[in-house]
Design a protein around this motif. Sequence first.
Motif, mmCIF file in Angstrom:
data_model
loop_
_atom_site.group_PDB
_atom_site.id
_atom_site.type_symbol
_atom_site.label_atom_id
_atom_site.label_comp_id
_atom_site.label_asym_id
_atom_site.label_seq_id
_atom_site.Cartn_x
_atom_site.Cartn_y
_atom_site.Cartn_z
ATOM 1 N N THR A 15 32.882 10.419 29.205
ATOM 2 C CA THR A 15 31.724 11.296 29.347
ATOM 3 C C THR A 15 32.107 12.520 30.160
ATOM 4 O O THR A 15 32.686 12.408 31.240
ATOM 5 N N PHE A 16 31.795 13.682 29.632
ATOM 6 C CA PHE A 16 32.113 14.939 30.310
ATOM 7 C C PHE A 16 30.958 15.309 31.239
ATOM 8 O O PHE A 16 29.807 15.193 30.863
ATOM 9 N N LEU A 17 31.272 15.716 32.456
ATOM 10 C CA LEU A 17 30.201 16.052 33.398
ATOM 11 C C LEU A 17 30.325 17.479 33.915
ATOM 12 O O LEU A 17 30.193 17.744 35.096
ATOM 13 N N GLY A 18 30.598 18.385 33.002
ATOM 14 C CA GLY A 18 30.545 19.789 33.351
ATOM 15 C C GLY A 18 31.735 20.328 34.124
ATOM 16 O O GLY A 18 31.844 21.508 34.351
ATOM 17 N N MET A 19 32.629 19.449 34.547
ATOM 18 C CA MET A 19 33.800 19.901 35.286
ATOM 19 C C MET A 19 34.960 18.992 34.973
ATOM 20 O O MET A 19 34.778 17.802 34.750
ATOM 21 N N PRO A 20 36.162 19.534 34.944
ATOM 22 C CA PRO A 20 37.314 18.660 34.717
ATOM 23 C C PRO A 20 37.593 17.803 35.953
ATOM 24 O O PRO A 20 37.446 18.272 37.083
ATOM 25 N N ALA A 21 37.949 16.548 35.737
ATOM 26 C CA ALA A 21 38.294 15.665 36.854
ATOM 27 C C ALA A 21 39.768 15.852 37.163
ATOM 28 O O ALA A 21 40.614 15.499 36.366
ATOM 29 N N GLU A 22 40.036 16.449 38.312
ATOM 30 C CA GLU A 22 41.432 16.748 38.626
ATOM 31 C C GLU A 22 41.936 15.950 39.816
ATOM 32 O O GLU A 22 42.088 14.747 39.734
ATOM 33 N N ARG A 23 42.198 16.645 40.915
ATOM 34 C CA ARG A 23 42.770 15.958 42.078
ATOM 35 C C ARG A 23 41.763 14.991 42.695
ATOM 36 O O ARG A 23 40.556 15.184 42.599
ATOM 37 N N PRO A 24 42.285 13.955 43.388
ATOM 38 C CA PRO A 24 41.361 13.023 44.047
ATOM 39 C C PRO A 24 40.593 13.686 45.184
ATOM 40 O O PRO A 24 41.033 14.688 45.744
ATOM 41 N N PHE A 25 39.455 13.101 45.519
ATOM 42 C CA PHE A 25 38.559 13.674 46.514
ATOM 43 C C PHE A 25 39.247 14.000 47.848
ATOM 44 O O PHE A 25 39.049 15.103 48.376
ATOM 45 N N PRO A 26 40.032 13.085 48.412
ATOM 46 C CA PRO A 26 40.593 13.404 49.732
ATOM 47 C C PRO A 26 41.432 14.678 49.741
ATOM 48 O O PRO A 26 41.419 15.426 50.713
ATOM 49 N N ARG A 27 42.125 14.951 48.636
ATOM 50 C CA ARG A 27 42.940 16.173 48.609
ATOM 51 C C ARG A 27 42.062 17.408 48.486
ATOM 52 O O ARG A 27 42.307 18.422 49.138
ATOM 53 N N ALA A 36 34.539 19.658 45.925
ATOM 54 C CA ALA A 36 35.494 18.566 46.138
ATOM 55 C C ALA A 36 35.174 17.347 45.276
ATOM 56 O O ALA A 36 36.053 16.540 44.983
ATOM 57 N N TYR A 37 33.904 17.231 44.860
ATOM 58 C CA TYR A 37 33.489 16.045 44.109
ATOM 59 C C TYR A 37 33.826 16.150 42.618
ATOM 60 O O TYR A 37 33.658 15.180 41.876
ATOM 61 N N GLY A 38 34.252 17.341 42.163
ATOM 62 C CA GLY A 38 34.719 17.491 40.781
ATOM 63 C C GLY A 38 33.713 17.121 39.710
ATOM 64 O O GLY A 38 34.080 16.610 38.659
ATOM 65 N N SER A 39 32.436 17.365 39.977
ATOM 66 C CA SER A 39 31.388 17.005 39.032
ATOM 67 C C SER A 39 30.193 17.890 39.333
ATOM 68 O O SER A 39 30.059 18.389 40.451
ATOM 69 N N VAL A 40 29.309 18.088 38.350
ATOM 70 C CA VAL A 40 28.103 18.859 38.668
ATOM 71 C C VAL A 40 27.200 18.068 39.609
ATOM 72 O O VAL A 40 26.259 18.614 40.171
ATOM 73 N N TYR A 41 27.468 16.776 39.741
ATOM 74 C CA TYR A 41 26.695 15.957 40.681
ATOM 75 C C TYR A 41 27.542 15.684 41.921
ATOM 76 O O TYR A 41 28.331 14.754 41.945
ATOM 77 N N PRO A 42 27.398 16.510 42.960
ATOM 78 C CA PRO A 42 28.188 16.283 44.164
ATOM 79 C C PRO A 42 27.434 15.423 45.179
ATOM 80 O O PRO A 42 26.327 14.952 44.906
ATOM 81 N N GLY A 43 28.051 15.256 46.337
ATOM 82 C CA GLY A 43 27.387 14.573 47.443
ATOM 83 C C GLY A 43 27.236 13.092 47.183
ATOM 84 O O GLY A 43 27.798 12.542 46.236
ATOM 85 N N PRO A 44 26.451 12.429 48.019
ATOM 86 C CA PRO A 44 26.307 10.969 47.914
ATOM 87 C C PRO A 44 25.832 10.500 46.531
ATOM 88 O O PRO A 44 26.383 9.556 45.980
ATOM 89 N N ILE A 45 24.839 11.191 45.969
ATOM 90 C CA ILE A 45 24.354 10.747 44.656
ATOM 91 C C ILE A 45 25.449 10.951 43.613
ATOM 92 O O ILE A 45 25.632 10.108 42.720
#
Lengths: 471, 203, 245
Positions: free
Chosen positions: A4-16, A338-347
């Motif tokens: 499922t595509f969420l508006g952004m490419p999933a690239e580097r992991p969050f900590p980086r 940093a969350y690599g998605s249109v849905y950032p933050g805790p949610i």
Amino acid sequence: MSVTFLGMPAERPFPRNAARAVRDSQLRFNLRKATRTIRARRASVVAEAPDWAELREAGRAIKEHTLRNLDRYLVRLEEAVTAAGGHVHWAADGDEANRIVAGLVKATGETEVVKVKSMATQEIGLNEALHEQGITAYETDLAELIVQLGDDRPSHILVPAIHRNRAEIREIFAEHMAGWGRPAPGDLTDEPAALAEAARLHLRERFLKTKVAISGANFAIAETGTLVVLESEGNGRMCLTLPRTLISVVGIEKVLPAWRDLEVFLQLLPRSSTGERMNPYTSMWTGAAEGQEFHLVLLDNGRTGVLADEVGRQALRCIRCSACLNVCPVYERTGGHAYGSVYPGPIGAILTPQLRGMGSELDRSLPYASSLCGACYEVCPVAIDIPSVLVDLRARAPHPWPERAGMAAAGWVFERSGRLARLQRAGGRLRRLMPRRLPGPLGGWTDTRDLPEVPKESFRDWWDRTDGGRR
Amino acid sequence: MSSRDLILGRVRRALAGVPDVEITRAYRGPSDKPGDIRLFEERVRDYRAVVHLVDEPGVAERVARSLAERGARRVVVPAGFPAPWLAAADVEAVADDPPLSAAELDAVDGVITTCAVAIAETGTIVLDAGPGQGRRALTLVPDYHLCVVRAAEVVANVPDAVARLVPARPLTWISGPSATSDIELNRVEGVHGPRTLEVLIVT
Amino acid sequence: MRVALFVTCVNDTLFPDTGRAVVRLLRRLGVEADFPRAQTCCGQMHANTGYRDEAVRLARRSVAALRGYDAVVVPSGSCAAMIREQYPGLAGSSGPFADAVAQVVPKTYELTEFLVDVLGVTDVGAYFPHRVTYHPTCHSLRGIHLGDRPLTLLRQVKGLELVPLPGAEECCGFGGTFALKNADVSAAMCADKVRAVLDTGAEVLCAADNSCLMHIGGMLGRQRSGVRVTHLAEILCSTETAGVR
């Protein structure tokens, strides 16, 4: 398996991503200022509602009940919208939704559409898909406009340009408005009122002449077929009212059973999101209003997969208020990109890995993008227990082997109290040899913090030696 | 298989054996009491709208003064707006018949309407396209909106308003002038909707 | 009343002074706590890092060691929250493990809850002549809702000057393995907490949880700030005649 595509490419992991973000002092400053402003506003209007806890419980229960009868309510919604002269389309994924919308726009013969801020259309990358079909989508929400003009990515659910301060926004307007339509005034200052005025002038003409609009919806009432959009600027009203054709792309979880349920959500949402007693404008329309042609596109795009998960399902209660982002200490320091998605933050940390799966390093890292401090759960107007979902997702994420080995070793030690006691004694004897800096992944601690001193004697050995201090 | 059947099938499979939940509505429901006019006034003012309290005989004079102070010459008057309220105003009343184009609406100095419901607790007025309100665009495109609210239209809270409104009508809930919080999350009044909202409360 | 001390693995291994302080404090208040020797770790680190099976094993061990007591006292808001909030989920709805959890959970108290709610004491007769600020810690605040119990106890301590901590409710950035997996964000959160602590001018930072204190104290120490961190229990145990050590 399709991802499922969420508006952004999933690239580097969050900590980086996060490590880079926390070093950006301008970003840190912008986010700190903005999140603290809105946090205080939310707190004061929530404190003002004497029945907030009861509203929250009703909000939770109504949403949960809807999810558990979703098939019924979707069919009911379809019937009601159709009866009121609207057309209902079903899209199993983002591609299908994009195809449907592009087809509907083409059928009007238009090549330009105006858009009301919508998470669902961002999630499916609608603007890009329309562009490939020769259709230009103009974002009209001020923050979306800033993002679109700056060729940037949204970083917040409610305020996609929260990472930008007024000076940056002025620069974006001055430089890029001309490329999209009416240029910014030559003497544009960075006063928020002047920036808002520039947006008004830039979009005015477009609102008055564009024939097709695309929106999302905050709520869709199954009983009556009514769609509801909450907004502030009036760009929503412009899009929903003036064009001849209106296309609304709405996630299947946005349905509410009954008209009456709005009495709950029209209190919960404005107070939680913009921190107001009520947002400036709320539009409600049922089917083809005032002679408009109306299309409702119901979007799955991974939602039914989330619905099947006993623990994770509650994420579908989300009404996209973004209170959890505004209160999150991690979000405050990393921002949304940093969350690599249109849905950032805790949610986002619980929604993205559920919608997209945990195939990428980024998506596997999202459930760990939290200290589990619980502030998100506390402010959530529909009581999504985000920390519990995070912990559940962590249990399902594949773990790296050094961590598995470490956890297995710790588990083995804690399995017998004698093993723990022997380790403690060894630590006590070797305490002077403890390095100031730890190796490998443990070094993240000692880069900025001293380690505690290992005591000569553990508590349990003291207890045994002194009979609990009685000797 | 159609996507409709596909989605509904997925939903049904996901929900197999999942029990329903009980909804408890322990929050304050409709109060069924008239709204507090003073509270409404205060809450509308909080949004930085202009508010006046007038008695019924004073409405025409107050309307005339407000329009004069605004410098409004050409004002859209929706069908069904009480004519006596405009009697003292020195303006050209523009009717929406035949329907005004967006450009025409953009060229007028303002719009004057009544409302369907007003909510004291949140300082909200709700328009339902009824008499004296007109279609939605009339209160959107002009930069100035003068709304006359009768005391009987003021309800106490949101549940009262939801109970009173008819969902089949196009509804617009208005709480203050157009605003944005998109720049550093500070509220700024005046974006695309009317930048000035003036409310006359008839006591 | 048979009272068990669940000292927690962190206190047992790294902060024995805290355990000793609890034992002495309770003794002073007339309660002889037992230390069930079979206890090790509540399993929170495993559970919250995604190692559910290991967490279940440790939860089983812990309730086996703690059942049968009238009260279990835990000098850690976080471990008390683990037992109360997460054990029922780990144990499932039926079976001997679920029964044991159902027995232990309602009897599990964080130290200040035990003092205020069970013993009904707010003045524990302590003396601690220092300027102190209190960090409420997330799991104490939002997990088990300690409320103002710790502050109520601190206000009764003779000689103690209590100064409020700005932004007290904000997380210090510890979060168990979060501090390792997201070290940069964790350090940024900790830096803000440290700044808030230093702004109070307090000599001592206290909390109901040594893991958060270890995290904040580690940075205070690295910065040579001179501010000490101390578990609340050690302050409550101090008297004019005897410190903890």
